[in-house]
Structure formats: C-alpha cells, structure tokens
Design a protein around this motif. Structure first.
Motif, PDB file in Angstrom:
ATOM      1  N   ASN A 532       0.848  -0.822   0.033  1.00  0.00           N
ATOM      2  CA  ASN A 532      -0.258   0.211  -0.090  1.00  0.00           C
ATOM      3  C   ASN A 532       1.403   1.262   0.067  1.00  0.00           C
ATOM      4  O   ASN A 532       0.334   1.861  -1.307  1.00  0.00           O
ATOM      5  CB  ASN A 532      -0.678   0.287   1.201  1.00  0.00           C
ATOM      6  CG  ASN A 532      -1.901  -0.851   1.172  1.00  0.00           C
ATOM      7  OD1 ASN A 532      -2.517  -1.158  -0.091  1.00  0.00           O
ATOM      8  ND2 ASN A 532      -2.732  -0.922   1.527  1.00  0.00           N
ATOM      9  N   ASP A 562       4.791   6.099   5.497  1.00  0.00           N
ATOM     10  CA  ASP A 562       5.341   6.988   4.470  1.00  0.00           C
ATOM     11  C   ASP A 562       5.296   8.255   4.997  1.00  0.00           C
ATOM     12  O   ASP A 562       4.323   8.797   5.251  1.00  0.00           O
ATOM     13  CB  ASP A 562       4.658   6.225   3.283  1.00  0.00           C
ATOM     14  CG  ASP A 562       3.104   6.156   2.866  1.00  0.00           C
ATOM     15  OD1 ASP A 562       2.665   7.273   2.724  1.00  0.00           O
ATOM     16  OD2 ASP A 562       2.519   4.585   3.439  1.00  0.00           O
ATOM     17  N   THR A 581     -11.712   0.943  -1.494  1.00  0.00           N
ATOM     18  CA  THR A 581     -10.627   1.293  -2.375  1.00  0.00           C
ATOM     19  C   THR A 581     -10.721   2.246  -2.932  1.00  0.00           C
ATOM     20  O   THR A 581     -11.893   2.867  -2.897  1.00  0.00           O
ATOM     21  CB  THR A 581     -10.295  -0.446  -2.791  1.00  0.00           C
ATOM     22  OG1 THR A 581      -8.661  -0.120  -3.796  1.00  0.00           O
ATOM     23  CG2 THR A 581     -11.803  -0.719  -3.561  1.00  0.00           C
ATOM     24  N   THR A 582      -9.704   3.224  -3.026  1.00  0.00           N
ATOM     25  CA  THR A 582      -9.495   4.061  -3.915  1.00  0.00           C
ATOM     26  C   THR A 582      -8.675   3.870  -5.567  1.00  0.00           C
ATOM     27  O   THR A 582      -9.024   4.374  -6.326  1.00  0.00           O
ATOM     28  CB  THR A 582      -8.758   4.952  -3.469  1.00  0.00           C
ATOM     29  OG1 THR A 582      -7.582   4.712  -3.301  1.00  0.00           O
ATOM     30  CG2 THR A 582      -9.375   6.045  -2.310  1.00  0.00           C
ATOM     31  N   LYS A 583      -8.208   2.200  -5.239  1.00  0.00           N
ATOM     32  CA  LYS A 583      -7.492   1.355  -6.976  1.00  0.00           C
ATOM     33  C   LYS A 583      -8.472   1.121  -7.583  1.00  0.00           C
ATOM     34  O   LYS A 583      -8.947   0.433  -7.863  1.00  0.00           O
ATOM     35  CB  LYS A 583      -5.931   0.710  -6.196  1.00  0.00           C
ATOM     36  CG  LYS A 583      -5.502   1.677  -5.307  1.00  0.00           C
ATOM     37  CD  LYS A 583      -5.003   0.389  -4.179  1.00  0.00           C
ATOM     38  CE  LYS A 583      -3.687   1.236  -3.223  1.00  0.00           C
ATOM     39  NZ  LYS A 583      -3.576  -0.117  -2.941  1.00  0.00           N
ATOM     40  N   LEU A 587      -9.285  -4.675  -4.353  1.00  0.00           N
ATOM     41  CA  LEU A 587      -9.976  -5.209  -3.748  1.00  0.00           C
ATOM     42  C   LEU A 587     -10.669  -4.946  -2.500  1.00  0.00           C
ATOM     43  O   LEU A 587     -11.674  -5.124  -2.172  1.00  0.00           O
ATOM     44  CB  LEU A 587      -9.537  -6.597  -3.620  1.00  0.00           C
ATOM     45  CG  LEU A 587      -9.564  -8.308  -4.536  1.00  0.00           C
ATOM     46  CD1 LEU A 587      -8.171  -8.776  -4.196  1.00  0.00           C
ATOM     47  CD2 LEU A 587     -10.427  -8.029  -5.319  1.00  0.00           C
ATOM     48  N   GLY A 588     -10.089  -3.483  -2.426  1.00  0.00           N
ATOM     49  CA  GLY A 588     -10.438  -3.005  -0.477  1.00  0.00           C
ATOM     50  C   GLY A 588     -10.346  -3.950   0.065  1.00  0.00           C
ATOM     51  O   GLY A 588     -11.712  -4.030   1.564  1.00  0.00           O
TER      52      GLY A 588
HETATM   53  P1  ADP Z   1      -6.442  -1.791  -1.985  1.00  0.00           P
HETATM   54  O1  ADP Z   1      -5.325  -1.814  -2.031  1.00  0.00           O
HETATM   55  O2  ADP Z   1      -7.183  -3.055  -2.848  1.00  0.00           O
HETATM   56  O3  ADP Z   1      -6.930  -1.085  -2.239  1.00  0.00           O
HETATM   57  P2  ADP Z   1      -7.152  -1.960   1.163  1.00  0.00           P
HETATM   58  O4  ADP Z   1      -7.458  -2.462   1.857  1.00  0.00           O
HETATM   59  O5  ADP Z   1      -5.518  -2.339   0.847  1.00  0.00           O
HETATM   60  O6  ADP Z   1      -7.371  -2.621  -0.561  1.00  0.00           O
HETATM   61  O7  ADP Z   1      -6.468  -0.613   1.001  1.00  0.00           O
HETATM   62  C1  ADP Z   1      -7.605   0.104   0.792  1.00  0.00           C
HETATM   63  C2  ADP Z   1      -7.511   2.006  -0.042  1.00  0.00           C
HETATM   64  O8  ADP Z   1      -6.965   2.758   1.689  1.00  0.00           O
HETATM   65  C3  ADP Z   1      -6.365   2.063  -0.648  1.00  0.00           C
HETATM   66  O9  ADP Z   1      -7.619   1.590  -1.703  1.00  0.00           O
HETATM   67  C4  ADP Z   1      -6.422   3.522  -0.226  1.00  0.00           C
HETATM   68  O10 ADP Z   1      -7.300   4.324  -1.116  1.00  0.00           O
HETATM   69  C5  ADP Z   1      -6.288   3.774   1.288  1.00  0.00           C
HETATM   70  N1  ADP Z   1      -4.109   3.073   1.600  1.00  0.00           N
HETATM   71  C6  ADP Z   1      -4.149   2.158   1.230  1.00  0.00           C
HETATM   72  N2  ADP Z   1      -2.549   2.205   2.750  1.00  0.00           N
HETATM   73  C7  ADP Z   1      -2.252   3.747   2.184  1.00  0.00           C
HETATM   74  C8  ADP Z   1      -0.984   3.992   1.995  1.00  0.00           C
HETATM   75  N3  ADP Z   1      -0.088   3.911   2.584  1.00  0.00           N
HETATM   76  N4  ADP Z   1      -1.292   5.987   1.817  1.00  0.00           N
HETATM   77  C9  ADP Z   1      -3.172   6.087   1.332  1.00  0.00           C
HETATM   78  N5  ADP Z   1      -3.454   5.697   0.780  1.00  0.00           N
HETATM   79  C10 ADP Z   1      -3.527   3.833   1.097  1.00  0.00           C
END
Ligand code: ADP
Length: 623
Positions: A532, A562, A581-583, A587-588
């Motif tokens: 992440n 980070d 998720t924002t990607k 998968l969230g």
């Molecule tokens: P995914 O990575 O599949 O989106 P995660 O549960 O790992 O699912 O993360 C969820 C969301 O949290 C991400 O889509 C992102 O927007 C946010 N996120 C996670 N880690 C970070 C980070 N280190 N810096 C900024 N945003 C983060």
C-alpha cells in the motif's frame, strides 16, 4: 379462573349436588354423634347398673350388720329375762306362798314381784299353783290382774310341770298382749309346788326399731314362720308364706296367737333379685323395695328379719354414677370428637398439601420441559454459530488467500527481477569461470564458483519465501522475531521499492524483539502495508518508508509510515470495512485481512495521517 368457571357450570348443571356434598361431608359427623349418643346411653345404663349392684351389696351389708346388732340386743334381753324364773324358783317367799298360801305371804310376794318386774322391766311375773291357778302376780290389784286366772291349759304350764322348764311365745288371753312366757317349776321336798312364770314383753325393743333414723322394718319369726315381735304391729302373727291348712288349724286351736288369722305377710319378690322384697308399709301409700337380711336368734329357734330400703341408696348411686358417667362420657366423647375433628382436619390438610405438591410438581415439570426446550434451542443456536464461525473462518482464509494471490500477481514481476538479477550474475560468473579455467587460473575460477553458489542460495531464499507466502498455512501462533518477519516481507517487496527509488529504514529495538504471532501471517501484514505504501508513493520522487518496532508498556508497537499523500477522508471513515478501495484494480480487502490477523494474535491495528499514512500495530510480546 378456569376452575371457578368449571365449578359454577357444575352448580348450574346439577343444583342438588351442593346439598349432596354437604350431606356427604356431614354424614361422618352425624354418624359419630349418633354412635356417641348410643354409646353414652349404653355407658350410662351400664354405670347405673353397676352402681345399683354395688349399692344393693352395700345395703345388704348394712342389713346384715343391723340384723346382727338387733339379734345381739334381743338375745341379751331374753337371757336377762331367763335368769328371773331360775332365781325366783329358789326364792323363799315363793316357797312360802306356795306352802302356806296365807294372805300375808301372798301379799308380800305380790309386792316383791311388782318391784322386781318394774326393776327388770319385765312384762308380768306371776306364780301358778300345781293346778295352774295364779296365786300371786306382779300386776295383782290392777284391772289386768292375773290372780285367780286358770292357766292350766297353757303349754308353758303343762311342759314346765312335766319337764321343769318351758318357753312359749303367745298372745296373752287376759292381757291381750303378746309376750314370751318363761316358766320354771318350783319343787318342794314332796314334789312340784307350782310354776313360776315370767312374761317378757318386747314393746320397748319394737319402739326402738321403729325409732331408728333410717327405719328398717324388723321382725322376728318363730319356727312356723309366724311373726312374733315386729316394728310393724300390723304384721304381728302373720306368716312369712302361706301355711298349710292343717298347720294353720292346729295353731288356731292352740290359741297361741289368739284369734289371729295367720295370713301371709304382704311381701312380693323384689325386682332386684332374690334378696329383695317389695311391699307397701302399713300407713304408706306407695310400695317400696327392701333388701331382706335374716339372722338366727340363738337359743330360741327364731329368725330375725331386717328389711333395708333400697331407694335412698339406689337414688344416690344412680345420681352419682350418672353424673360421673355423663362427665366421663362428655369428656371421653368430647376428646374423641376433638381427635376425630383434628384427624379430619389433618386429612384435609394432607389432601390439600398433596394437591399443592402435585401442582408444584406439574409446574416444575412444565418449567423443566420449557428449560430443556430452551436449552435445546440454545445448543442448536450455538452449533449454528459454531458452523457459521467455521464457515466465516473458512471464508476469511479463502479471502486471505485470494488477497495473497492478488498481491502475488502484483509482486510476481518484482520477484522475476529479484531472481533475474542473480541469474544474470550467475551466467556472467559461470562464463568467467570457464575463461579462468582455460587460462589455468583455477583459484579465480573457484572464487567465481563460490560466488555462484552464494547467488543460488539467494535465489533459493527468495523462492522459498514466495512459496511460504503463497502457501495456505494452518493457524499456528508462537514467538516470532519481528526483524525476521520484516526481512521476509522485504525479500518479496525489495525489488519494487528499489525500482520506485523508495528509501527504507528499519529500526527494531531491541533487535531480538519477539511477538506472539504466526510468521507467515505477520509477513503477509507487512507485505500488505509495504505494498500500500509503495502504491501511495507511486509517481513521487524519493519516497520514504520508515519501519520501527519497540516495547511500549507490556506490548510491542510496530509502526509502518510513509510520506505519501495519506489516506483520503472518505477512506479513513470506512477503512477497515471490506471493499473500501480507491484503486481501479483494488479489492479493498487488504486492510480488513490485516486487522483480522492482528486481532487474532490478540493485538490491534490503527491508522493516522502524519506526513503520509502511519499504521501502528500493537502486539503482545513473546518472552
Ligand atoms: P486495496 O489496496 O485493494 O485498495 P486495501 O484495503 O489494502 O485495499 O486499501 C484500501 C484503501 O486504503 C486503498 O485503496 C487506499 O485508498 C487506502 N490506503 C491504504 N494504504 C494507504 C497508504 N499507505 N497511503 C494512502 N492511502 C492508503
């Protein structure tokens, strides 16, 4: 309510049953009262009967005593009178009167006899000549004087002349008064001179018998059962029972009892047995019952009879006994009644107690059944939950696996690079080793081969790590070195970070710090967080990731930070919810799985924005 309704319906349906049930309830009580009354009357009769028997026995005893007393008195009187003719037969005056018969000696004897009769309270004393003619008497000179009367026909004279002495009870022909004639022959040198007669009368004794405080008719009968002396003058010369006609005629002819008809006494057998007689006393209006006691009068051949009245004793006994019986009966039956009532009550209480117990037992049984049902339901629910939990765990495992595979896909390229680099190096070193062998430089060739061995070892480590990451492992919690787990994750992520020109700092203090976890899962968490972070730093020149671990309180705190853009506010709100998720290809699930894993180890994961994203893991330390 149900019961009341039922009983009301019952009463409407059968109006007679209320009375009937009251009767059923009353019946034992009425029965008891009837039995008690009958028993009370029976008890009373029995007690009175017993008391009457006792009273009669007592009356009889008293009668015997009275008879004995009267016999003794009568006998004393007769004995006293008997001595008189014996003594007088020797008297010189008597002899003189019989010898000379002159007026002076007769006169003197008359006076002597009068004085003697008065002193001894004898009826009459008189002297008969050998022909039975009275020549001197204690009543001489009175209108009743015996002097000159002829008594030659009297048996007492005849027998005395013949036998020397005689006793004879008879009705006086001159005096018209009964008495006991006691005679004694007066003998002279030449034979009998005459007969001395003492007539004992019992008027005073009869008066005494009559005068007693509790009059008991008393009479004396002779050997013919004719009444001689009696407290009831009307009974004199009556017979105890009917006389045989011949006997009666002989007695009447003898004139012993004058003109008396010699009828039987008016005595009937009494109702209370052989000893009792019933009669109406002369002058009385009603009949009475008496206990008859008899006693022989010694030396006379007479029998003395005492009639003791039973009425007073019986009345007293009956009253006393009836009172006692009534008292005993009332007390006894009262007690019995109380006992029965109490027993009845106890029976009722027992029945009520049993009914209450039954009801309680039924209620307990119903409640137990309900509880059992509830228990069953609870057990079923628990089993259902367990199944659900197992299903969830399976699902979580599968999700974790899916997430891992997704991560694997993403890190596959970097792994290929990670492996390609040593592979390329191995090739170069192998080529150079061949060249060195051609040039006969075996030492250099060996040095190359040693490097090649080291490089293959590195490749082995990477592939091993990859295999371990991909494997679906059993949950196995134990001590895990924090630094080793971080290094394991970096093996997989190192290439990517280097590629993105991200500088990484790792500080574990102390370096041997251990947490209670499962190595593979903890690595998965680090891989996720690094992944992440790397993604957040994409496009950013000179990104930084700081990993630090140390003790805080009794726990271990690991921070992964980070200096990216940090988490958007909308993500912050729903961060640990699945599918946040924002990607575009996300998968969230990554952070959701991270939180699950950390919680499973008994820890927690938090996040904040601080010059980028800053994730903090808190885990129990393993010592
Ligand atoms: P995914 O990575 O599949 O989106 P995660 O549960 O790992 O699912 O993360 C969820 C969301 O949290 C991400 O889509 C992102 O927007 C946010 N996120 C996670 N880690 C970070 C980070 N280190 N810096 C900024 N945003 C983060």
């Amino acid at each position: 309510m149900f019961f009341r309704f039922r009983s009301a319906g019952h009463a409407l349906a059968a109006p007679g049953t209320g009375r009937a049930s009251r009767w059923t309830r009353l019946r034992p009580a009425l029965g008891f009262i009837a039995v008690a009354l009958v028993a009370l009357v029976g008890l009373d009769r029995l007690a009175v009967y017993g008391a009457e028997r006792l009273a009669l026995a007592r009356v009889h005893g008293e009668g015997v005593f009275a008879a004995d007393l009267r016999v003794a008195a009568l006998r004393a009187e007769i004995e006293k009178q008997r001595t008189l003719p014996v003594v007088l037969a020797q008297d010189p005056d008597v002899h003189a009167a019989l010898d000379h018969g002159d007026a002076a000696s007769i006169q003197a004897l008359d006076n002597k006899l009068r004085a003697l009769a008065t002193a001894t309270r004898t009826g009459v004393i008189y002297l008969l000549d050998p022909h039975g003619l009275c020549i001197s008497a204690s009543n001489a000179g009175t209108p009743m004087s015996f002097v000159g009367s002829d008594y030659s026909f009297r048996p007492y004279f005849v027998r005395a002349m013949a036998e020397g002495a005689a006793e004879h009870f008879a009705f006086g022909t001159v005096s018209l008064h009964p008495g006991l004639y006691l005679t004694r022959r007066v003998d002279g040198p030449d034979g009998p001179l005459g007969v001395l007669v003492v007539k004992a009368e019992f008027d005073e004794m009869e008066n005494d018998w009559r005068r007693l405080p509790l009059p008991a008719p008393t009479f004396v009968t002779d050997n013919h059962s004719i009444v001689l002396i009696t407290s009831e003058p009307a009974w004199r010369f009556r017979a105890l029972g009917p006389l045989a006609p011949a006997e009666k005629a002989a007695l009447r002819n003898s004139l012993q009892f004058g003109e008396a008809p010699l009828d039987p006494l008016p005595l009937q057998p009494g109702p209370e047995g052989a000893d009792t007689v019933r009669t109406t006393l002369p002058g009385a209006r009603t009949a009475q019952t008496f206990v008859e006691t008899e006693a022989a009068v010694p030396t006379t051949g007479w029998t003395l009879h005492v009639l003791s009245p039973t009425a007073p004793a019986l009345a007293l006994a009956a009253t006393a006994t009836r009172s006692l019986a009534l008292l005993l009966g009332v007390v006894g039956f009262g007690t019995a009644g109380l006992v029965l009532t109490r027993r009845h009550q106890l029976k009722g209480e027992k029945a009520r107690g049993a009914a209450a117990r039954r009801e309680l037992e039924e209620r307990v049984a119903t409640r137990t059944a309900e509880l059992q049902d509830a228990n069953e339901q609870l057990r079923a629910e628990m089993a259902e939950r367990r199944r659900a939990r197992i299903a969830l765990e399976v699902l979580q495992d599968e999700l974790a696996q899916a997430s891992k595979l997704a991560v694997l896909g993403q890190i596959a390229a970097s792994i290929a690079h990670e492996v390609n680099q040593p592979l390329a190096a191995i090739r170069v070193f192998a080529d150079n080793a061949g060249t060195f062998l051609d040039q006969h430089q075996p030492d250099a060739a060996r040095a190359n081969l040693t490097t090649i061995a080291a490089l293959t070892e590195r490749i082995g480590t990477i592939t091993q790590e990859l295999r371990a990451f991909a494997r679906k492992r059993a949950r196995d919690v134990g001590p895990v070195e924090v630094e080793a787990a971080i290094n394991g994750a970096l093996l997989l992520m190192g290439y990517r970070l280097r590629q993105q020109d991200i500088s990484l700092s790792v500080k574990v203090n102390p370096p041997e710090l251990q947490v209670r976890a499962d190595r593979a899962r903890l690595e998965q968490v680090f891989v996720n967080l690094l992944q992440n972070a790397a993604e957040a730093l994409t496009g950013q020149p000179h990104g930084n990731i700081h990993i630090s671990a140390g003790r805080v309180g009794g726990d271990v705190r690991i921070v992964v930070a980070d200096d990216g853009a940090g988490l958007p506010a909308e993500v912050m709100e729903a961060l640990f919810l699945p599918f946040t998720t924002t990607k575009p290809n996300g998968l969230g699930l990554g952070l959701v799985i991270c939180q699950d894993i950390i919680r499973e180890f008994g820890g927690a994961i938090t996040v904040e924005n601080d010059h980028g994203a800053r994730f903090t893991l808190t885990l129990p330390e393993a010592r």
